[in-house]
Structures are given as structure tokens and as C-alpha cells.
Design a protein around this motif. Structure first.
Motif, PDB file in Angstrom:
ATOM      1  N   HIS A 137       0.814  -1.225   0.000  1.00  0.00           N
ATOM      2  CA  HIS A 137       0.000   0.000   0.000  1.00  0.00           C
ATOM      3  C   HIS A 137       0.844   1.270   0.000  1.00  0.00           C
ATOM      4  O   HIS A 137       0.340   2.349  -0.284  1.00  0.00           O
ATOM      5  CB  HIS A 137      -0.927  -0.001   1.225  1.00  0.00           C
ATOM      6  CG  HIS A 137      -2.007  -1.029   1.103  1.00  0.00           C
ATOM      7  ND1 HIS A 137      -3.271  -0.719   0.704  1.00  0.00           N
ATOM      8  CD2 HIS A 137      -1.992  -2.366   1.283  1.00  0.00           C
ATOM      9  CE1 HIS A 137      -3.995  -1.824   0.651  1.00  0.00           C
ATOM     10  NE2 HIS A 137      -3.241  -2.840   1.005  1.00  0.00           N
TER      11      HIS A 137
ATOM     12  N   ARG B 169      -3.872  11.239   8.388  1.00  0.00           N
ATOM     13  CA  ARG B 169      -3.332  10.726   9.639  1.00  0.00           C
ATOM     14  C   ARG B 169      -2.152  11.628   9.979  1.00  0.00           C
ATOM     15  O   ARG B 169      -1.450  12.095   9.075  1.00  0.00           O
ATOM     16  CB  ARG B 169      -2.836   9.286   9.472  1.00  0.00           C
ATOM     17  CG  ARG B 169      -3.933   8.249   9.471  1.00  0.00           C
ATOM     18  CD  ARG B 169      -3.382   6.840   9.408  1.00  0.00           C
ATOM     19  NE  ARG B 169      -2.454   6.671   8.310  1.00  0.00           N
ATOM     20  CZ  ARG B 169      -1.130   6.717   8.433  1.00  0.00           C
ATOM     21  NH1 ARG B 169      -0.564   6.887   9.612  1.00  0.00           N
ATOM     22  NH2 ARG B 169      -0.349   6.577   7.386  1.00  0.00           N
TER      23      ARG B 169
ATOM     24  N   VAL C 241     -12.887  12.569  12.743  1.00  0.00           N
ATOM     25  CA  VAL C 241     -14.208  13.088  12.394  1.00  0.00           C
ATOM     26  C   VAL C 241     -15.015  11.918  11.813  1.00  0.00           C
ATOM     27  O   VAL C 241     -14.458  11.121  11.060  1.00  0.00           O
ATOM     28  CB  VAL C 241     -14.032  14.192  11.321  1.00  0.00           C
ATOM     29  CG1 VAL C 241     -15.363  14.661  10.778  1.00  0.00           C
ATOM     30  CG2 VAL C 241     -13.234  15.349  11.894  1.00  0.00           C
TER      31      VAL C 241
ATOM     32  N   ASP D  66       3.703   9.355  -0.871  1.00  0.00           N
ATOM     33  CA  ASP D  66       2.507   8.606  -0.472  1.00  0.00           C
ATOM     34  C   ASP D  66       2.266   7.497  -1.482  1.00  0.00           C
ATOM     35  O   ASP D  66       2.422   7.730  -2.691  1.00  0.00           O
ATOM     36  CB  ASP D  66       1.288   9.553  -0.463  1.00  0.00           C
ATOM     37  CG  ASP D  66       0.304   9.244   0.657  1.00  0.00           C
ATOM     38  OD1 ASP D  66       0.258   8.082   1.081  1.00  0.00           O
ATOM     39  OD2 ASP D  66      -0.410  10.166   1.086  1.00  0.00           O
TER      40      ASP D  66
ATOM     41  N   MET E  59      -0.618   5.980  -2.476  1.00  0.00           N
ATOM     42  CA  MET E  59      -1.653   6.467  -3.381  1.00  0.00           C
ATOM     43  C   MET E  59      -2.181   7.804  -2.872  1.00  0.00           C
ATOM     44  O   MET E  59      -1.984   8.838  -3.452  1.00  0.00           O
ATOM     45  CB  MET E  59      -2.785   5.428  -3.482  1.00  0.00           C
ATOM     46  CG  MET E  59      -3.973   5.860  -4.315  1.00  0.00           C
ATOM     47  SD  MET E  59      -3.550   6.379  -5.992  1.00  0.00           S
ATOM     48  CE  MET E  59      -2.837   4.890  -6.655  1.00  0.00           C
TER      49      MET E  59
ATOM     50  N   LEU F 190      -5.864   8.238  -0.627  1.00  0.00           N
ATOM     51  CA  LEU F 190      -7.299   8.094  -0.891  1.00  0.00           C
ATOM     52  C   LEU F 190      -8.055   9.385  -0.639  1.00  0.00           C
ATOM     53  O   LEU F 190      -9.121   9.603  -1.210  1.00  0.00           O
ATOM     54  CB  LEU F 190      -7.876   6.969  -0.028  1.00  0.00           C
ATOM     55  CG  LEU F 190      -7.320   5.582  -0.341  1.00  0.00           C
ATOM     56  CD1 LEU F 190      -7.914   4.532   0.590  1.00  0.00           C
ATOM     57  CD2 LEU F 190      -7.620   5.195  -1.794  1.00  0.00           C
TER      58      LEU F 190
ATOM     59  N   GLU G 230     -11.304  10.845  -2.521  1.00  0.00           N
ATOM     60  CA  GLU G 230     -12.547  11.126  -1.780  1.00  0.00           C
ATOM     61  C   GLU G 230     -12.978  12.577  -1.978  1.00  0.00           C
ATOM     62  O   GLU G 230     -14.166  12.867  -2.130  1.00  0.00           O
ATOM     63  CB  GLU G 230     -12.336  10.854  -0.280  1.00  0.00           C
ATOM     64  CG  GLU G 230     -12.150   9.383   0.047  1.00  0.00           C
ATOM     65  CD  GLU G 230     -11.629   9.124   1.453  1.00  0.00           C
ATOM     66  OE1 GLU G 230     -11.443   7.957   1.805  1.00  0.00           O
ATOM     67  OE2 GLU G 230     -11.380  10.095   2.201  1.00  0.00           O
TER      68      GLU G 230
HETATM   69  C1  GDG Z   1      -2.110   3.898   3.234  1.00  0.00           C
HETATM   70  C2  GDG Z   1      -1.071   4.547   2.305  1.00  0.00           C
HETATM   71  C3  GDG Z   1      -2.760   4.449   0.461  1.00  0.00           C
HETATM   72  C4  GDG Z   1      -8.440  10.102   7.794  1.00  0.00           C
HETATM   73  N1  GDG Z   1      -8.830  10.874   8.832  1.00  0.00           N
HETATM   74  C5  GDG Z   1     -10.086  10.529   9.111  1.00  0.00           C
HETATM   75  C6  GDG Z   1     -10.480   9.516   8.225  1.00  0.00           C
HETATM   76  N2  GDG Z   1      -9.443   9.270   7.425  1.00  0.00           N
HETATM   77  C7  GDG Z   1      -9.481   8.307   6.321  1.00  0.00           C
HETATM   78  C8  GDG Z   1      -9.491   9.011   4.992  1.00  0.00           C
HETATM   79  C9  GDG Z   1      -8.949   7.917   4.066  1.00  0.00           C
HETATM   80  C10 GDG Z   1      -8.006   7.157   4.989  1.00  0.00           C
HETATM   81  O1  GDG Z   1      -8.348   7.485   6.328  1.00  0.00           O
HETATM   82  C11 GDG Z   1      -6.560   7.579   4.754  1.00  0.00           C
HETATM   83  O2  GDG Z   1      -6.123   6.992   3.570  1.00  0.00           O
HETATM   84  P1  GDG Z   1      -4.860   7.544   2.767  1.00  0.00           P
HETATM   85  O3  GDG Z   1      -4.792   6.803   1.491  1.00  0.00           O
HETATM   86  O4  GDG Z   1      -5.022   9.012   2.572  1.00  0.00           O
HETATM   87  O5  GDG Z   1      -3.572   7.331   3.671  1.00  0.00           O
HETATM   88  P2  GDG Z   1      -2.948   6.178   4.657  1.00  0.00           P
HETATM   89  O6  GDG Z   1      -3.750   6.037   5.895  1.00  0.00           O
HETATM   90  O7  GDG Z   1      -1.529   6.584   4.866  1.00  0.00           O
HETATM   91  O8  GDG Z   1      -3.048   4.814   3.815  1.00  0.00           O
HETATM   92  C12 GDG Z   1      -1.779   5.362   1.222  1.00  0.00           C
HETATM   93  C13 GDG Z   1      -3.670   3.698   1.419  1.00  0.00           C
HETATM   94  O9  GDG Z   1      -2.920   3.003   2.417  1.00  0.00           O
HETATM   95  C14 GDG Z   1      -4.537   2.660   0.688  1.00  0.00           C
HETATM   96  O10 GDG Z   1      -3.766   1.788  -0.063  1.00  0.00           O
HETATM   97  O11 GDG Z   1      -3.544   5.264  -0.388  1.00  0.00           O
HETATM   98  O12 GDG Z   1      -0.835   5.907   0.321  1.00  0.00           O
HETATM   99  O13 GDG Z   1      -0.167   5.380   3.031  1.00  0.00           O
HETATM  100  O14 GDG Z   1      -9.965   7.047   3.658  1.00  0.00           O
HETATM  101  O15 GDG Z   1     -10.789   9.442   4.681  1.00  0.00           O
HETATM  102  N3  GDG Z   1     -11.692   8.954   8.234  1.00  0.00           N
HETATM  103  C15 GDG Z   1     -12.578   9.388   9.160  1.00  0.00           C
HETATM  104  N4  GDG Z   1     -12.260  10.377  10.069  1.00  0.00           N
HETATM  105  C16 GDG Z   1     -11.050  10.973  10.068  1.00  0.00           C
HETATM  106  O16 GDG Z   1     -10.786  11.848  10.905  1.00  0.00           O
HETATM  107  N5  GDG Z   1     -13.791   8.864   9.198  1.00  0.00           N
END
Ligand code: GDG
Length: 463
Positions: A156, A265, A342, A364, A366, A368, A372
Motif C-alpha cells: 500500500h 493521519r 471526524v 505517499d 496512493m 485516498l 474522496e
Molecule cells: C495507506 C497509504 C494508500 C483520515 N482521517 C479521518 C479519516 N481518514 C481516512 C481518509 C482515508 C483514509 O483514512 C486515509 O487513507 P490515505 O490513502 O489518505 O492514507 P494512509 O492512511 O496513509 O493509507 C496510502 C492507502 O494506504 C490505501 O492503499 O492510499 O498511500 O499510506 O480514507 O478518509 N476517516 C474518518 N475520520 C477521520 O478523521 N472517518
């Protein structure tokens, strides 16, 4: 249909329908439909001498198998090798790598525990899909225990160039472990190319014309499978009225103020300090923006026991205080910094109510949040995505305003451009981005990976 066995560090809560994150949602939906097994750590740390049997729970058609870890496992495998070595290393942050031999031993020990727990639940025809950097040696461990099933791996996070990977002891072993899988999937072409360069230059593997990798013992499919979101469910969520967000949005509209949103995060890879600095620079370079725009930054707590995460939290709290101290007026707070989580529905409504999505990771897999944000926009009056060129998402989302997250002035200029962009240009960009995230959605990610794992299909680049 063959049974799917998913293994990841943690398992998603399958009793809940609304989960955070595309991985949990995509995998949970697919497992619910086709039935299968999901195995992972239960999040508990216990004292034990003998490895306990996995705890089995049946939720609908899905069998969840979880194991606890010891305190030592947690310190050495999870906080240690996974999050103080591999996470910074794979995000090109050699300066933050803290390597100890005990961490590597803990990593191998826990992967062996996962293999022991898994092997007893496997059936000969199972397809096994292992996720992320915590579990790179798991296929090797399973093969040692006689597993002949097809095993896939999806990373990921980014995969670094060989020059960076070579800085960590046992890098060769790590890549050799990857080659014990039948399919190795990455988020982007850049990550895939980094792996291919390593296996060719350091391991002398042959790269076959169809993209597969030939080692001395086997042929491995290495491919690029960009992860996506469930676009329709996100659109539906963003269209649901959310009273609190609506009241807040009305208030801003009356005052003629726009909102820039960041959601991450609280991780040092997400480029948060320079993002805040870029916002301050916007207010400096374009004084007319003062009082007409605010930044809302949601920073969700994560890995709070790792030193580097304590540092970044302090830095951000100081920075947001500094910017507010410098620019705020009695009736305008430029930065709203929220150190918390949130609810997902509120998040979708907040994206929709924000004129700019500001996504600036230093590196990063990806991201997400970028997808979104786009899914949440209305076509009548869409916002603009400002996106780091170092997010995996930038490989597909060309119609975003692409920025260099190390260049504060560049980010400030693009924020200004986003805030003043005419409606027809915003709509053109939104249309193209929506098409792209629909094409590369969660279902496409899952199906294309499964086609490789189940049938050995090789994904063509234009897919
Ligand atoms: C890893 C990789 C890759 C965040 N704050 C809140 C919340 N979130 C949700 C977001 C999104 C998810 O968490 C974060 O996803 P990301 O893709 O942006 O980043 P990582 O957590 O680092 O994920 C990344 C991913 O895996 C998938 O393969 O894209 O590159 O590092 O969905 O919305 N959700 C809620 N409250 C929050 O305060 N409900």
C-alpha cells in the motif's frame, strides 16, 4: 469460485458496514460477497510462552482468524521494524530510520507466528492475498511450511529506489522474500520500476517481455494496481445533508469566506508543516485573501508511541498557533487545526463544503483523500484539488493542480489559482477527474489483482 484468504496486520471490523479507508471497505465487501477468511493481529498484547491458537469468529460468510502478540512482538515488530524501519525507509526518509537487530528478529518472529496460525486454516485450493509492509516475509514462511497455494502481495505504500533500499541491513533478503509470492502488486508504475531495477541489478533476475520476473526458481507477476475508492457510496454520503456542516457552511457563505481542507493521519510523510507554511505564504503573497479564506486541517492521531510522531505533533501545534497569532482577527481564525477523528459522513460533507482540497504528502503510496475529495464535489460548483506530485494519485489525477510539496511558494501560488479558478475550468477538471477515479475504483483494483492471482492474467498499462 476459489476461497479467498486475506491476511493483513489488523483485520477490519466486519460487523460494521461503514469503515474508514478504501482497503477495509473494498476488501470487506468482496469478502462478504464471496466468503473467505481474514486473518490478522487482534490488536491485543498478552504475556504467553506458547503461541495461542487463532481466535476464530464467523461473521456471515467470512471467517475471521485473529491472534494476539506479546509486548515484545509489539515493540520489535510493530513499533520497531514495521514503523521505525520500513515505514520511513519506504517513504524515502532515511533520516528517520531507527534500525536495531532485535527489530528484525521480532519482524521475522511475528511473520512466523502469522504463518503458524494461518497454515492450520488453509485448504489446498485457497487463494491467499497478503497486505502491506508488515508481512513481506509471510510467503517465504508459508512456503517453508509446505504451502503450494497461489499467494499474492499488495504494497500500500511506496517502494523506494534501490539506492535508498540498500541503506537498510538485509535489503536483499527483503526483496528475495517478495519474490516468493506469485503476484506482487504496487500502487504506481514508479514503485514497480523501482522493484524491477533492484531485481535486475542486485539479484540478476531476468525481466520477461510480458512484464514478469524470472528468478532461478520461479516466475513472478509484478504489476501496478492503483487502489481506488467506492465512488458511488462516497457520492451518496456527500449528498446526504449534514446539519452541523450546513450551518457552518451558510455562515461562511454569508461572510463570503472560502475553505481549504486537509485530512490526514498525523504522519510525517503527509507534508503537514510545509502545508501550513504554504497557507501562511498565501496570506503573505496575496493580502486580499486575508479574512476571505481559512484552512481546516484534520489530523487524526496515529502511532503515538513512535518518537517521530510525537515531534510532528508538537511542530504542528506550534505552527498553527503561530499562524493564527500572526494573522487572526477578532472575527476570523485562519487555521482550524483538529487533532482528532471526524465521523466519515461529516468528512464527506466537509469535503463538499470546501473550495479547495489540499493534499501535499512528501511521499505517499496512493492517497485516498485526494480521490474522496473529488468524489464529494458537486458538478454544479466543484472545488479544486491541489495535489502533491509525490502522491501516487498524481500518476493518474493529472487535472488536479499538481504542486511540489517542498516548495512553499509554488503551493501558495497554486492555492491562489485554485481559489480564483473560473467555474467552467473547475467543471472541466472535475469531469475528467471523476472519470479517472471511476475507472480506477475499489472494484477495479480488487478485480484486476484477483485476475492476476487466480488466473495469472497480466495487466496491460492502458487497463
Ligand atoms: C495507506 C497509504 C494508500 C483520515 N482521517 C479521518 C479519516 N481518514 C481516512 C481518509 C482515508 C483514509 O483514512 C486515509 O487513507 P490515505 O490513502 O489518505 O492514507 P494512509 O492512511 O496513509 O493509507 C496510502 C492507502 O494506504 C490505501 O492503499 O492510499 O498511500 O499510506 O480514507 O478518509 N476517516 C474518518 N475520520 C477521520 O478523521 N472517518
Amino acid at each position: 469460485m476459489k476461497r479467498l484468504v486475506v491476511v493483513s496486520n489488523r483485520v477490519a471490523d466486519l460487523t460494521k458496514t461503514a469503515q474508514a479507508g478504501g482497503l477495509a471497505v473494498g476488501l470487506a465487501d468482496s469478502l462478504r460477497q464471496r466468503g473467505g477468511v481474514w486473518m490478522g493481529w487482534d490488536g491485543q498484547t498478552l504475556k504467553y510462552e506458547e503461541e495461542p491458537e487463532p481466535r476464530i469468529r464467523k461473521i456471515g460468510e467470512v471467517i475471521q482468524a485473529t491472534i494476539p502478540l506479546t509486548e515484545q512482538d509489539y515493540a520489535e515488530y510493530y513499533l520497531g521494524f514495521a514503523n521505525s524501519v520500513l515505514w520511513p525507509l519506504f517513504h524515502y526518509r532515511l533520516d528517520l530510520v531507527e534500525y536495531k537487530t532485535a527489530f528484525l528478529e521480532g519482524y521475522r518472529r511475528v511473520n512466523a507466528k502469522f504463518a503458524n496460525a494461518l497454515v492450520s486454516t488453509l485448504q489446498p485450493d485457497d487463494l491467499i492475498w497478503i497486505h502491506d509492509y508488515h508481512l513481506i516475509p509471510l510467503a517465504a514462511e508459508l512456503r517453508q511450511r509446505g504451502c503450494k497455494q497461489r499467494i499474492g502481495f499488495f504494497l500500500h505504500i511506496p517502494f523506494p529506489p534501490p539506492e535508498i533500499l540498500a541503506a537498510v541491513p538485509r535489503h536483499r533478503w527483503l526483496v528475495e522474500c517478495l519474490l516468493k509470492f506469485d503476484v506482487v502488486g504496487f500502487q504506481t508504475q514508479t514503485d514497480l520500476n523501482n522493484l524491477l531495477r533492484y531485481v535486475e541489478d542486485h539479484l540478476g533476475c531476468e525481466l520477461l517481455p510480458d512484464g514478469r520476473v524470472k528468478t532461478r526458481e520461479r516466475v513472478v507477476i509484478a504489476g501496478c494496481y492503483p487502489i481506488g475508492i467506492d465512488v458511488d457510496s462516497f457520492v451518496a454520503m456527500a449528498e446526504q445533508p449534514n446539519d452541523e456542516v450546513q450551518i457552518e457552511t451558510k455562515r461562511r457563505e454569508i461572510l463570503g469566506r472560502r475553505q481549504i481542507i486537509g485530512v490526514d493521519r498525523l504522519d510525517y510523510t503527509k507534508g503537514l508543516p510545509d502545508r501550513l507554511r504554504a497557507f501562511a505564504r498565501l496570506l503573505e503573497m496575496y493580502p486580499e485573501m486575508r479574512k476571505s479564506v481559512a484552512l481546516m486541517q484534520i489530523a487524526t492521531p496515529t502511532r503515538e508511541e513512535v518518537e517521530a510522531y510525537i515531534d510532528i505533533r508538537k511542530e504542528l501545534e506550534a505552527l498553527s498557533g503561530e499562524i493564527n497569532g500572526r494573522f487572526a482577527d477578532f472575527n476570523w481564525t485562519p487555521v482550524r487545526y483538529i487533532h482528532g477523528t471526524v465521523p466519515r459522513e461529516a468528512l464527506a460533507a466537509l469535503y463538499r463544503a470546501s473550495q479547495v482540497g489540499f493534499v501535499t504528502p512528501l511521499r505517499d503510496g496512493m492517497n485516498l483523500v485526494a480521490k474522496e475529495y473529488v468524489a464529494a464535489q458537486s458538478m454544479d460548483n466543484p472545488g479544486v484539488l491541489v495535489l502533491s506530485k509525490f502522491a501516487g494519485a498524481a500518476e493518474e489525477m493529472h487535472e488536479a493542480l499538481i504542486v511540489n510539496p517542498y516548495d512553499v511558494d509554488d503551493m501558495a501560488r497554486n492555492l491562489c489559482r485554485a481559489l480564483t479558478m473560473p467555474l467552467d475550468e473547475r467543471q472541466d477538471r472535475q469531469r475528467a477527474l471523476m472519470d479517472r477515479i471511476r475507472k480506477h475504483d475499489a472494484a477495479n483494483w480488487l478485480n484486476s489483482f484477483m485476475a492476476a492471482l487466480e488466473k495469472g492474467e497480466i495487466r496491460r498499462e492502458e487497463d
